[in-house]
Enzyme design. Structure first.
Site, PDB file in Angstrom:
ATOM      1  N   ARG A 118       1.199  -1.010  -0.130  1.00 56.71           N
ATOM      2  CA  ARG A 118      -0.074   0.313  -0.266  1.00 56.71           C
ATOM      3  C   ARG A 118       0.970   1.085   0.017  1.00 56.71           C
ATOM      4  O   ARG A 118       0.340   2.749  -0.374  1.00 56.71           O
ATOM      5  CB  ARG A 118      -1.046  -0.371   0.935  1.00 56.71           C
ATOM      6  CG  ARG A 118      -0.101  -0.248   2.439  1.00 56.71           C
ATOM      7  CD  ARG A 118      -1.030  -0.303   3.763  1.00 56.71           C
ATOM      8  NE  ARG A 118      -0.776  -0.109   4.555  1.00 56.71           N
ATOM      9  CZ  ARG A 118      -0.185  -1.650   5.720  1.00 56.71           C
ATOM     10  NH1 ARG A 118      -0.196  -2.469   5.111  1.00 56.71           N
ATOM     11  NH2 ARG A 118      -0.075  -1.538   6.869  1.00 56.71           N
ATOM     12  N   TYR A 119       2.274   1.059   0.675  1.00 57.47           N
ATOM     13  CA  TYR A 119       3.199   2.008   0.668  1.00 57.47           C
ATOM     14  C   TYR A 119       4.167   2.784  -0.782  1.00 57.47           C
ATOM     15  O   TYR A 119       4.304   3.417  -1.245  1.00 57.47           O
ATOM     16  CB  TYR A 119       4.355   2.042   1.275  1.00 57.47           C
ATOM     17  CG  TYR A 119       3.520   2.198   3.227  1.00 57.47           C
ATOM     18  CD1 TYR A 119       2.292   3.201   3.284  1.00 57.47           C
ATOM     19  CD2 TYR A 119       3.652   1.025   3.664  1.00 57.47           C
ATOM     20  CE1 TYR A 119       1.778   3.091   4.714  1.00 57.47           C
ATOM     21  CE2 TYR A 119       2.694   1.257   5.106  1.00 57.47           C
ATOM     22  CZ  TYR A 119       2.116   1.989   5.070  1.00 57.47           C
ATOM     23  OH  TYR A 119       1.798   1.733   6.489  1.00 57.47           O
ATOM     24  N   THR A 120       4.626   1.303  -1.839  1.00 58.74           N
ATOM     25  CA  THR A 120       4.877   1.729  -2.794  1.00 58.74           C
ATOM     26  C   THR A 120       4.323   1.572  -3.921  1.00 58.74           C
ATOM     27  O   THR A 120       2.816   1.027  -4.209  1.00 58.74           O
ATOM     28  CB  THR A 120       6.178  -0.258  -2.608  1.00 58.74           C
ATOM     29  OG1 THR A 120       5.348  -0.856  -2.844  1.00 58.74           O
ATOM     30  CG2 THR A 120       7.155   0.067  -1.850  1.00 58.74           C
TER      31      THR A 120
END
Length: 800
Positions: A118-120
């Protein structure tokens, strides 16, 4: 609903189901396809990103979206496995050319985990799009996805040989693959040469493709291993780190590592080297630092002054992942089956795939060109009778009626009529007529060219070559891994592995050995050594931890023990039995122990047995690299025992004494040098039922002390001995008695170092000073020291 119940054996069901499972994981999970070099999950990831427009020229998108697309449409497995595969495709220390560009934490060469999906963010790399180029032109076959809601490609067009460029690794049921990455320009050049000459040999191909080219660089050693792998699919090479030497301001040197072997965990490597330093396995390292930053990988190993940096480097090559062996196992899916393939087979399979891809694309483009040509011809015809066409359309009821009228009146085809009725009014200019005529000429040339490609195999191959050259020109990069022809033999100085320290070596007659610090020894005294009841000190001497101990036994064997491998035990404590270091037989007894500093010497050992055999062997013969079992020092025949081992720097006199009191003295120069497995020659001509009790070196200032079973000690000077030749009977040293004659049970040469003797019976021992024993004449039986009625029959004597 009726049920069908089958009665099957568990063996049949297990065999069938496991067979299906094995086939699935071999073909659909773990092994790459030889044509595009991708495993199914990798292929699905790239295709999902391409289909959704997540290409290199667009903005980055959340990785979670791609993972969702993949597991939702193509790969019904866990999201973690898909994300893990996606991350690997973005790691430039895993792939020679990354296929996915990723923003955010995508892991590290230290094996740190990537940030959550969900961050990259990610998108296809420019090179990855070359794998997918022309996929919409019916170049490859598509199959229904897992739930029949869409289609997915069986293989990607793969406009460059990705299997060789990025390599692959994987394990499946019964198969594993390890294909190293290579340099893209070299692989393409080799492929071009293969196209020109399908009979090209592996040797010739290796002029262009030098060997693997790892993304982490490093030095590859072993051309023969590369050649073997390229020929058979299996081979072994050595990959070592790139290490340079720097000198610091304080004069110390440090080793700088800037490249490490492929798939080696950097943090684990640093930790291992530091453990070797902390555990004192290697002497000379002050500190190990990981100085890696944005500019690149850098590990600093600071050294002590005046140490041999080359030896430390070699030690680390051998005892850490600073150097590894890489084993080729080039297995890939070919024609639906796993195959072990050499480089020619891989290139050939790729080339056949490209021939099919280019042929399919050409057919697709030809079909579209012919369709467009047909439309253009219709439009040109319509424009040539424009007024009639307009009048006909105006008189028609609707679009459908207009199309039917055009087909009926002017003999247009369905496709041409559709194009005419859809024509916009502004297109009816002279400019557009000229443009259509120009397009017609271009289409004629294109169709001719496409038909030529399909009809001429060489032309098709030229297309492949041109496109490969374009990719080579666009994406080529310098080789990262240096290749060296030979595998370098690693030589390590002992000084590097073992800190130099003077210690006391001790061995007891019952086989207990230890090393003791000088400090512990000086704090006690020789007599305070830790012993078991009935045991005594055989030998003690000052040695260095870098020396080697040779322990000889009555079986004619020796134990090769580096001093530093001996347990460091306090002087007052019991040592370690040699059988705990090197296993020996239950009835095997230690008879002597020697210390060797350097085996490159002219010194030699002399071995003497109870039955009168003797031999000489030079010290260098005893050097070995095997520490785990006893080795042959001399051949000892059945019903015989080795009783004496002597070490001499040069030839000298030795004296042999027998149980019945015979003595023979001769020079070791009479003995020839022999190998370790030789039994030797006759030392003394023994009488019936006589045997040797002593063979020792002797000099003019020495005396000899003998003990008889009746408790008598006799001491004689050197002058009584008569130097003779080997294998004679010798002289008599005892006065023969008819009743209860004296028999010598032990004898020793007494030098200035000896001052005490100890007599042993089965249950008692008696100590005394050697100087209290007066020297005797030749034909005497010495002086009684103990009363055998009280003491027991004497069985042995030691001197110290």
């Amino acid at each position: 609903m009726s049920e069908i119940i089958q009665d099957l054996s568990l063996e049949d069901v297990l065999g069938d189901r496991f067979g299906r499972y094995s086939k699935y994981i071999i073909q659909e999970r773990a092994l790459p396809d030889v044509r595009d070099g991708l495993k199914p999950v990798q292929r699905r990831i790239l295709y999902a990103m391409y289909s959704s427009g997540n290409t290199h020229d667009k903005n980055f998108r959340k990785s979670a979206k791609t993972v969702g697309d993949v597991i939702g449409q193509y790969h019904p497995h866990g999201d973690f496995s898909v994300y893990e595969a996606m991350v690997r495709l973005s790691q430039d220390w895993k792939l020679r050319h990354v296929l996915i560009e990723m923003h955010g934490n995508n892991g590290s060469i230290d094996n740190d985990p990537p940030a959550a999906m969900r961050y990259t963010e990610a998108k296809l790399s420019l090179l990855a799009e070359e794998l997918l180029r022309d996929i919409n032109k019916e170049t490859v076959s598509f199959i229904p996805n897992y739930d029949d809601t869409t289609l997915e490609p069986m293989v990607l067009p793969s406009r460059f040989p990705n299997l060789l460029v990025n390599g692959s690794t994987g394990i499946s049921a019964g198969y594993a693959t390890d294909i190293p990455p290579h340099n893209l320009a070299e692989v393409i050049q080799a492929t071009l040469k293969y196209i020109d000459n399908p009979d090209i040999t592996v040797n010739q191909l290796m002029k262009y493709i030098k060997g693997p080219d790892f993304p982490t660089g490093g030095i590859i050693q072993g051309i023969d291993g590369i050649k073997k792998a390229y020929e058979s699919g299996k081979g072994r090479i050595i990959v070592r780190s790139k290490v340079e030497e720097e000198t610091l301001r304080n004069g110390r040197k440090q080793l700088i590592i800037t490249e490490i072997p492929y798939e080696v965990n950097k943090s684990s490597l640093v930790k291992r080297i530091d453990e070797l330093r902390a555990d004192k396995k290697v002497d000379g390292i002050v500190e190990v630092r990981d100085e890696t930053d944005r500019t690149g990988l850098r590990i600093a190993i600071e050294l002590k002054k005046d140490v041999n940096s080359e030896s430390i480097k070699n030690y680390l090559y051998k005892n850490s992942d600073l150097q590894i062996s890489y084993n080729f196992n080039m297995v890939a899916i070919s024609d639906g089956r796993p195959k072990l393939m050499g480089i020619r087979q891989i290139i050939d399979s790729y080339l056949n795939h490209q021939i099919e891809v280019v042929a399919n694309r050409t057919k697709f483009e030809l079909d579209n060109a012919e369709k467009r040509m047909h439309i253009v011809e219709g439009l040109i015809k319509a424009l040539s009778i424009l007024d009639k066409v307009i009048e006909l359309i105006r008189s028609s009821k609707n679009k459908r009626d207009a199309k039917e009228n055009l087909i009926e009146v002017f003999e247009f085809t369905e496709e041409q009529a559709e194009a005419i009725v859809m024509l916009q009014l502004y297109r009816l200019t002279n400019t557009d007529i000229v443009a259509l005529e120009g397009e017609h000429k271009e289409l004629e040339a294109l169709i001719k060219q496409l038909r030529h490609i399909l009809d001429n195999h060489d032309a098709l191959l030229n297309v492949i070559k041109e496109e490969l050259n374009e990719i080579k020109k666009k994406f080529k990069s310098e080789r990262l891994s240096l290749i060296e022809a030979e595998i370098e033999e690693i030589k390590i100085d002992k000084e590097v592995m073992v800190p130099s320290e003077e210690v006391i070596l001790s061995m007891t007659r019952h086989g207990y050995i230890k090393r003791t610090s000088i400090r512990s020894f000086n704090a006690s005294g020789v007599e305070d050594i830790g012993l078991k009841d009935g045991d005594s000190l055989l030998k003690h001497q000052e040695v260095n931890t870098q020396d080697t101990v040779l322990v000889f036994t009555n079986k004619g064997r020796y134990l090769f023990i580096p001093v530093h491998k001996l347990a460091d035990i306090r002087w007052k404590e019991l040592g370690q039995h040699v059988s705990q270091i090197v296993p020996i037989e239950e009835d095997e007894v230690v008879i002597n122990v020697f210390n060797e500093k350097d085996f490159n010497t002219d010194a030699f050992y002399v071995f003497a047995t109870q039955n009168g055999m003797i031999k000489k062997s030079t010290v260098p013969l005893f050097k070995t690299t095997r520490f785990n079992k006893p080795l042959i020092a001399t051949k000892v025949k059945e019903n015989d025992d080795l009783i004496s081992v002597m070490r001499f720097e040069k030839d000298q006199l030795i004296t042999v004494i027998t149980n019945k009191g015979m003595s023979l003295t001769y020079n070791t120069s009479e003995l020839s040098d022999t190998g370790l497995r030789a039994a030797g020659v006759k030392s003394i001509n023994l009488k019936a039922e006589d045997f040797v009790v002593m063979t020792e070196g002797v000099s003019e200032n020495d005396t000899i002390l003998m003990a008889t079973q009746r408790g008598s000690l006799k001491r004689i000077s050197f002058k009584i001995l008569q130097v003779a030749k080997r294998a004679q009977r010798g002289i008599t040293l005892l006065k023969e008695l008819k009743k209860n004659p004296h028999r010598i049970v032990a004898a020793h040469v007494v030098t200035g170092e000896h001052s005490q003797y100890t007599l042993y019976s089965k249950s008692n021992e008696e100590h005394g000073l050697i100087n209290d024993i007066h020297k005797s004449e030749q034909y005497t039986n010495g002086s009684f020291i103990v009363d055998t009625d009280d003491f027991g029959e004497v069985i042995d004597m030691y001197i110290s």
